[in-house]
Design a protein around this motif. Sequence first.
Motif, PDB file in Angstrom:
ATOM      1  N   GLU A  41       0.476  -1.157   0.179  1.00 41.04           N
ATOM      2  CA  GLU A  41       0.323   0.195   0.128  1.00 41.04           C
ATOM      3  C   GLU A  41       0.819   0.921  -0.311  1.00 41.04           C
ATOM      4  O   GLU A  41       0.748   2.237  -0.531  1.00 41.04           O
ATOM      5  CB  GLU A  41      -1.008   0.295   0.916  1.00 41.04           C
ATOM      6  CG  GLU A  41      -2.018  -0.984   1.124  1.00 41.04           C
ATOM      7  CD  GLU A  41      -2.982  -1.327  -0.517  1.00 41.04           C
ATOM      8  OE1 GLU A  41      -3.615   0.510  -0.369  1.00 41.04           O
ATOM      9  OE2 GLU A  41      -3.282  -1.815  -0.712  1.00 41.04           O
ATOM     10  N   ALA A  42       2.255   1.253   0.967  1.00 39.35           N
ATOM     11  CA  ALA A  42       3.220   2.388   0.651  1.00 39.35           C
ATOM     12  C   ALA A  42       3.447   2.898  -0.783  1.00 39.35           C
ATOM     13  O   ALA A  42       4.012   3.874  -0.993  1.00 39.35           O
ATOM     14  CB  ALA A  42       4.243   2.388   1.622  1.00 39.35           C
ATOM     15  N   THR A  44       1.256   3.013  -3.293  1.00 39.86           N
ATOM     16  CA  THR A  44       0.720   4.285  -4.092  1.00 39.86           C
ATOM     17  C   THR A  44       0.609   6.331  -3.784  1.00 39.86           C
ATOM     18  O   THR A  44       0.410   6.534  -4.680  1.00 39.86           O
ATOM     19  CB  THR A  44      -1.244   3.449  -3.328  1.00 39.86           C
ATOM     20  OG1 THR A  44      -0.945   4.052  -2.062  1.00 39.86           O
ATOM     21  CG2 THR A  44      -1.977   2.873  -3.598  1.00 39.86           C
ATOM     22  N   LYS A  45       1.542   6.332  -3.033  1.00 37.90           N
ATOM     23  CA  LYS A  45       1.719   7.024  -2.935  1.00 37.90           C
ATOM     24  C   LYS A  45       2.791   7.680  -3.986  1.00 37.90           C
ATOM     25  O   LYS A  45       2.968   8.998  -4.608  1.00 37.90           O
ATOM     26  CB  LYS A  45       2.934   7.779  -1.595  1.00 37.90           C
ATOM     27  CG  LYS A  45       4.002   7.309  -1.719  1.00 37.90           C
ATOM     28  CD  LYS A  45       4.656   7.629  -0.505  1.00 37.90           C
ATOM     29  CE  LYS A  45       6.438   7.330  -0.104  1.00 37.90           C
ATOM     30  NZ  LYS A  45       6.695   7.667   1.002  1.00 37.90           N
TER      31      LYS A  45
END
Length: 49
Positions: A41-42, A44-45
């Motif tokens: 998920e990290a 996605t930035k």
Amino acid sequence: MDKKKISKVIAKKAVKVLDASLRVEANTASCVVLYQPKAPEALTKFKRK
């Protein structure tokens, strides 16, 4: 320049190169490597908005 300052400059450049690589990989359909694990998920930035 002393060794400490040179190391910091090299580290900053390495971070920029790795960030650019992450941005490219986050916006492509497949990874350069054959095996592509599930993206964390990290990551996605780094995707385009």
